[in-house]
Structures are given as C-alpha cells and as structure tokens.
Design a protein around this motif. Structure first.
Motif, PDB file in Angstrom:
ATOM      1  N   ALA A  76     -11.499   7.103   2.675  1.00  0.00           N
ATOM      2  CA  ALA A  76     -11.006   5.846   2.103  1.00  0.00           C
ATOM      3  C   ALA A  76     -12.171   4.886   1.978  1.00  0.00           C
ATOM      4  O   ALA A  76     -13.219   5.065   2.625  1.00  0.00           O
ATOM      5  N   TYR A  77     -11.985   3.848   1.142  1.00  0.00           N
ATOM      6  CA  TYR A  77     -13.022   2.832   1.007  1.00  0.00           C
ATOM      7  C   TYR A  77     -12.399   1.443   1.125  1.00  0.00           C
ATOM      8  O   TYR A  77     -11.185   1.261   0.959  1.00  0.00           O
ATOM      9  N   MET A  78     -13.266   0.460   1.383  1.00  0.00           N
ATOM     10  CA  MET A  78     -12.851  -0.932   1.563  1.00  0.00           C
ATOM     11  C   MET A  78     -13.734  -1.824   0.699  1.00  0.00           C
ATOM     12  O   MET A  78     -14.960  -1.629   0.633  1.00  0.00           O
ATOM     13  N   VAL A  79     -13.114  -2.814   0.023  1.00  0.00           N
ATOM     14  CA  VAL A  79     -13.866  -3.799  -0.753  1.00  0.00           C
ATOM     15  C   VAL A  79     -13.237  -5.170  -0.551  1.00  0.00           C
ATOM     16  O   VAL A  79     -12.128  -5.301  -0.014  1.00  0.00           O
ATOM     17  N   ASP A  80     -13.938  -6.198  -1.017  1.00  0.00           N
ATOM     18  CA  ASP A  80     -13.420  -7.571  -0.965  1.00  0.00           C
ATOM     19  C   ASP A  80     -12.553  -7.846  -2.192  1.00  0.00           C
ATOM     20  O   ASP A  80     -12.681  -7.174  -3.225  1.00  0.00           O
ATOM     21  N   PRO A  81     -11.679  -8.865  -2.129  1.00  0.00           N
ATOM     22  CA  PRO A  81     -10.780  -9.162  -3.261  1.00  0.00           C
ATOM     23  C   PRO A  81     -11.491  -9.398  -4.585  1.00  0.00           C
ATOM     24  O   PRO A  81     -10.992  -9.003  -5.643  1.00  0.00           O
ATOM     25  N   ASP A  82     -12.685 -10.050  -4.561  1.00  0.00           N
ATOM     26  CA  ASP A  82     -13.347 -10.343  -5.829  1.00  0.00           C
ATOM     27  C   ASP A  82     -13.957  -9.115  -6.495  1.00  0.00           C
ATOM     28  O   ASP A  82     -14.475  -9.201  -7.620  1.00  0.00           O
ATOM     29  N   GLN A  83     -13.888  -7.959  -5.815  1.00  0.00           N
ATOM     30  CA  GLN A  83     -14.378  -6.725  -6.418  1.00  0.00           C
ATOM     31  C   GLN A  83     -13.274  -5.955  -7.139  1.00  0.00           C
ATOM     32  O   GLN A  83     -13.536  -4.935  -7.766  1.00  0.00           O
TER      33      GLN A  83
END
Length: 708
Positions: free
Chosen positions: A589-596
């Motif tokens: 799995a991966y994680m990013v910030d909302p603006d991405q």
C-alpha cells in the motif's frame, strides 16, 4: 433568590441581534464536554478569536465568552464533535435566529459544499441537533421520539409547536388573546403570552397594573398601557438598545459576607430596583460573567461538600421513569391512532355504495365547474329531504379538495377527487406510517429502560461498597467480565461515518474507507481534509482509505500521526482490497497527502468513477499481512468492530481473527455469529448488536475463514 439557570425567550430575542453581529466568522473547531456543553471556536475578521458556548444541561445557555473563560480542551473528541468538525470546519456563520418566541436558537454555517444548521434546544431536558441543508437530522445529543415530534438521526427535524409570539402581534390580536384567559393578568402574560413569570411581573409593574388583577376587571386603558410597554420592550430588543445587568445578593456564611449572582437580564428591571446590579456593554459579556462566576460558586460548593454528598440516584431514576411513562403513553397513542385509521378504511368499504355515491356526486359536479359552495348547498338541500348520502356529509373544503363524512358516528375526511379504494388505501398507509413511529418509540423505550437499569446498578454498587466514586468506576472498567454477565445493556451509536468501512487506530484516529466507487468519490471530495492521510492498496479494486488527522486540541495540520497508526491504516487498505478477494495473504500500500490526490487525469488518460490521479512522491508499505479481526465492544457503546487486530483487540470484549478462505461473506458471518453466541452468557445481547448482517458489514470482500 436561586441562581438563574436557563435563558428566557426574552433573553434569546435580545441575543438574536447580538450574535447576528458575528455573522461571517469562520469555524475552526468544535468541542463537546460531557454530552451537554458544546464549544464552537471561530475566527472573526474584526474581533479575532470568538468562542461560542452552547450548554443544554443544568444550565441552558448560548452566548459568546471570553477566551480565558473556556474550559480546557477535552480528550480525544467524541463522535458528535468529530461529525461537526467534518461538516462545518472552515464554514462561515451565515445566520443566527430564534425560532418564533421559543427557547430555541439556530446557528447556520455555510460552506461551498453544504449548509449545516446547529439547533440548540434550551428547554426541558435540553438538546443539540445538527441538520443538513434539507432539514434532516445528521446527529443529535439526545434522540427524541414523542407523539408530538421526533428528533433522531436520519429523520426530518421537527420543531415543537410554535408558541404564541407577543412581539409580532397587533393590538387587536393581543387584546383577544388576553381576554380569552380566565386567570389574572400576570399569569396570563406569563403563560398565554409566553413571557414567563419574571417578565410578566415586570410588564405589570411598568404598566401600573396589580399582578393579581382579574382579566375581567381590566379596562381598555390598562390593556393599552400593557401593549405599549410590550411594544417598548420589542423595540429595545429589535434595535439592540440594551442595558444588560447582572444582579447580586449577599449572604453571610460563617461570619463572612459572600456575593452571589442571582440573575442576568438584557435590560434593567424595575422588579429588581432593590437588588444590587452591575452594568455591561453587551448582553453576551453579562452572560459570560454571570455563568462563569456561577459555575465557580457551584464548584466551590461541591469541593466544600466533597466526601459527604451521595450522588442523586433517585432524581436520575425519577427522570428515566418519567421518560418511560411518556414513551409508553406515546406508544399507546400510536396504537390507538393506527387502529382508528384502519377502522376508517374498513368503514369506507363497509359503506362502499354510500361513499361512492357521495364522491361521484362531487366529482360529477366539479367536471361541470360547479363551485364548491354550490355543491355543499346541494347536500344541505338533500339533508332536508332525508337523502342518506347527503345526511352523511358534514362539510366540504374546496381549498383542500376534501369532504368530511360522518358514518356510523365515525368522522372521516377523504379526498373528493379519488375513489373509495384509493381513499381507503391512503388510510391504510397512514396507519402503517403510525405503526412505524410506534416501532421507533418501542426501540427508544428499551434504550431508556437500559439507562434506568444502569442507574439502579450504580446505586446498588454505591450502597454496597464503602469506596469513592472514582474507585468504583475504575473497578467497573477493570473487573467486568462481559462474557459471563447474564445481562449486558445495549448502548447504541449511529456515527456519521457508519455507512463507510471504518475503524479506530490504536491511538484513536478514525480511519474510513469506501465500500464502492460512489463512496470513494465522496470520501475524497467531502471528507479528505488538510492534515489527513490518503491510503490505497497497490492493487486494482481497493477502497479509498482516509486517516482523519484530528488531535485533542490542535488543528489537524499540527497533529503528528504515529507510525503504528499509519501502518494500521495501510493494513486496512490492503485487507479490504482485491488482495483478500484473490486469496492472497499480503500486499503493498502507499500513503500520500491530500494535495497529491486529484480527479484531473494526465493528458490523454481517463479516470473511471472512483478513480484518482496521484501526483508526487508516495510513502510505501511493503508486504503487509492481511491482518483482520472482528469483535464485539461492550464498553462505552455496544456493537461490532472490525479491522487490523492491533487496533481492534483492545477495544472489544472478545474477538476472532479471520483470513482469506473458502466461506462466502454471508456464510462466514453466520459462523462468527454462532461463535460469539457461544462465548457470551447473554445470547440476546449478541442477537441485538452482532447479527450476521451487522458482522458482514465489517468483513473484507471475498471468502474468509476463522483462524484456529
């Protein structure tokens, strides 16, 4: 004099204008303290920080307070506060209004995506309801199911019946209302005109009329003087021409003279000419000073009495018994109302020919554009001639298109444009809707009975053990063997996120995931905020997973989310994706910030519904085990929980680990249900809170089996 504890209708009329001056302030955060005190922290362009307190417990109030007077932020916010933050954070205060002349204030917040109204009910037991732009209840502190009104999540909000508003009537209406009363002047002003006792006396004093003067002994000139002082009060409230006062008394305690605050009003009262007072610039400032000091006095008294006071269990028990009586009465009313509607429907069929003749006569006349009053006159003539169909007609209402019949001493109003069958069907449907309300009331009475039983158990524990309340609560939390208890009370919750997949991490952060493409879209557009984290399995067909980053006292962007909680969210994203459905035991799995996260595809590409473009660097979580447990919570609230084992096991009384396997969702749900029933002594509790359908809501897609 006793402390004033509740704002009056006059107080709220004064506040409506003052609080309206804060329109445009933006909401930063909402806090909830002990289920009866709501704090809305806002920012205003001119004033800076604005703190609005709404209290609906023993004290009932709604006003702005000084920043130094707000209580410290509580621990992790409860579901109600979290719901409010998600709905109105960043929203502008668009309107403040008093409902009619009632003790109800509405605070409307607008955001580009939605409008939300917070309704503060400052009467009775008190309540706060949050409404969407259509007036539907999103959530409320207390569920209300009475014959007269319903306030419950998912239902249309129902205001109490509007009270007579003495500030909006002309002199003739005022005079008619007063003369209808058989009480004296002050009681008529207090009850029939809704001013309450204090302002009823104040108006009499200003008009020079004795309190106990009978209405019949009051002449035209006196009524005119009364109306004039009411008009003057109205003008001052509407224009903001106030002179707020806090009133004090002094009492001697152990040789020391103590100052006690006893009342706070928007204007000086002649009734209090002999009571010392202090003037304030605004009514909100006066209310802030008054309630802040009253709470300090209350706290001092509690400290002085500590160790000798016994909790007032009897008052609590009496309250719940009173509520049960009201709910039981409502159920009985629903039963009789539903039966009455069915009897009317059956009566239409029993007297089919008679009713059909009446309806056919009306419909035939209307096709020829015969006016309703002429049709009614025709039936009156028929009555004089002894025609049975005409004798059954009590009246017609052309504006509504209805006819009221009296058949076999039963009065029934039906639609004159429809036939007998359709009218009967409408009555049957009305009976069905009433019975549905009855079912809701029955559910509510069960919850109240469980609350009553809980108070009675607390009383028994208090009387059985010579320990402090804190020790009792600690012992209860630590020592209860829920699996062996013969009876477990059901404490339900319906949080705003319940329709999504969800769990709470080890440190209490909320994680929500979509069940389908529509929910994936909704989560990103509506609930993904700055400071949150977006997770997705590195596999097609996974849910959008959002970790809501909200700390106890900081704005979301300041929260440092522990690595353990991020890993649990990533595990959730993998376990509820196609990885599980494909029978695999691990995935990435991966994680990013909302603006991405964006709905705008790269040039030449296409995004299907529920899909998003991710831009920038990603944080990966490799080879995560599809680690899922399902359990039943008995503390705080009761129900099924599901998610990563590390997040679930400490929150439930018992849990079962599952893994990809051969049993379809409905089959494994039934197996888990049977296993839970064997573990709990109280099987009825399991049936209520953990049925196979409820368990299935927390299962990953595809086949599963229990881990031995």
């Amino acid at each position: 004099m006793d402390h004033k504890r509740e704002l009056t209708s006059v107080d709220l009329a004064a506040l409506e204008r003052e609080l309206g001056g804060y329109e445009g302030a933006k909401l930063d955060k909402a806090y909830l303290y002990e289920d009866d005190l709501l704090r809305l922290k806002m920012r205003d362009f001119d004033r800076g920080r604005v703190e609005l307190l709404i209290e609906v417990g023993e004290n009932k109030r709604a006003h702005v307070v000084d920043a130094d007077h707000v209580p410290d932020a509580p621990g992790r916010p409860p579901n109600f506060a979290m719901m409010l933050r998600n709905r109105i954070s960043g929203g502008e205060l668009a309107d403040v209004r008093q409902f009619e002349f009632d003790r109800i204030m509405e605070f409307e917040f607008d955001r580009p995506d939605a409008s939300t109204t917070v309704v503060a009910e400052l009467f009775g037991d008190g309540n706060v309801a949050v409404l969407d732009e259509h007036g539907e209840v999103v959530d409320c502190l207390e569920t209300v199911r009475l014959k007269s009104r319903t306030v419950a999540p998912g239902s249309q909000y129902e205001f109490p019946s509007a009270r007579f508003n003495p500030l909006t009537v002309d002199y003739e209406t005022f005079l008619e209302r007063m003369r209808q009363s058989d009480a004296d002047v002050v009681r008529t002003l207090a009850t029939q005109l809704n001013f309450g006792g204090l302002y009823g006396e104040e108006l009499c004093t200003r008009a020079g009329i004795p309190y106990n003067q009978a209405i019949g002994d009051t002449d035209e000139a006196e009524f005119e003087r009364l109306y004039e002082v009411i008009a003057d009060l109205k003008a001052r409230l509407r224009s903001g021409d106030l002179d707020p006062r806090v009133y004090y008394e002094y009492e001697e305690i152990e040789g020391e003279e103590i100052e006690r605050r006893v009342d706070v009003t928007p204007i000086p009262l002649e009734e209090y000419d002999d009571v010392e007072s202090r003037a304030f610039e605004t009514f909100t400032e006066a209310l802030d000073e008054y309630f802040y000091e009253v709470e300090r006095e209350d706290t001092a008294e509690e400290i002085a009495d500590a160790g000798v006071d016994r909790p007032d269990f009897e008052s609590e028990i009496e309250k719940y018994e009173r509520i049960i009586q009201q709910q039981q009465s409502a159920i009985e009313d629903f039963e009789s109302d539903a039966e009455a509607e069915r009897e009317k429907a059956e009566l239409l069929y029993a007297r089919y020919d008679l009713v059909d003749e009446i309806l056919s006569t009306i419909q035939g006349a209307r096709t020829q554009d015969t006016p309703w009053d002429e049709i009614e006159a025709t039936f009156e003539e028929g009555k004089e001639q002894g025609i049975a169909a005409a004798e059954a007609v009590e009246g017609l209402d052309g504006s509504e298109g209805t006819v009221t019949l009296s058949i076999d001493d039963v009065r029934v109003t039906i639609d004159a444009t429809m036939g007998v069958e359709k009218n009967a069907d409408q009555l049957y449907q009305a009976a069905k809707r009433i019975e549905e309300k009855k079912e809701g009331a029955q559910a509510a009475i069960e919850d109240t009975r469980e609350d009553l039983e809980a108070v009675e158990r607390r009383r028994e524990n208090w009387e059985a053990e010579d320990t402090t309340e804190t020790q009792e609560q600690t012992a209860e939390a630590d020592d209860v063997d829920w699996l062996s208890r013969a009876s477990i009370p059901v404490r339900r919750q319906e949080p705003w996120y319940d329709r999504f997949r969800w769990f709470r991490t080890s440190n209490g952060f909320l994680v929500i995931g979509g069940r389908n493409a529509d929910q994936n879209e909704e989560l990103v557009k509506k609930y993904l905020d700055r400071g949150d984290k977006f997770f997705h399995a590195q596999a097609h067909g996974g849910p959008v997973t959002v970790l809501k980053a909200t700390g106890p006292s900081e704005s979301s962007r300041d929260v440092d989310i522990p690595d353990q909680d991020k890993r649990e969210a990533a595990t959730f994203a993998v376990a509820y994706s196609s990885v599980w459905k494909d029978g695999k035991y691990a995935g990435d799995a991966y994680m990013v910030d909302p603006d991405q996260v964006s709905k705008t595809p790269e040039s030449g590409e296409y995004l299907e519904k529920g899909g998003f473009a991710i831009r920038g660097d990603r944080t990966y979580f490799r080879d995560l085990e599809v680690d899922v447990a399902v359990g039943i919570s008995c503390e705080d609230w009761t129900g099924v929980l599901g998610g990563p084992r590390s997040a679930v096991e400490d929150r439930v009384a018992t849990s079962i680990e599952i893994e990809p396997g051969q049993y379809a969702q409905n089959d494994i749900a039934k197996r888990l249900y049977r296993e839970f029933k064997e573990r709990f002594e109280d099987e009825s509790f399991v049936r209520k809170v953990a049925s196979p359908d409820l368990i299935q809501e927390f299962l990953p897609p595809g086949g599963s089996r229990m881990v031995e």
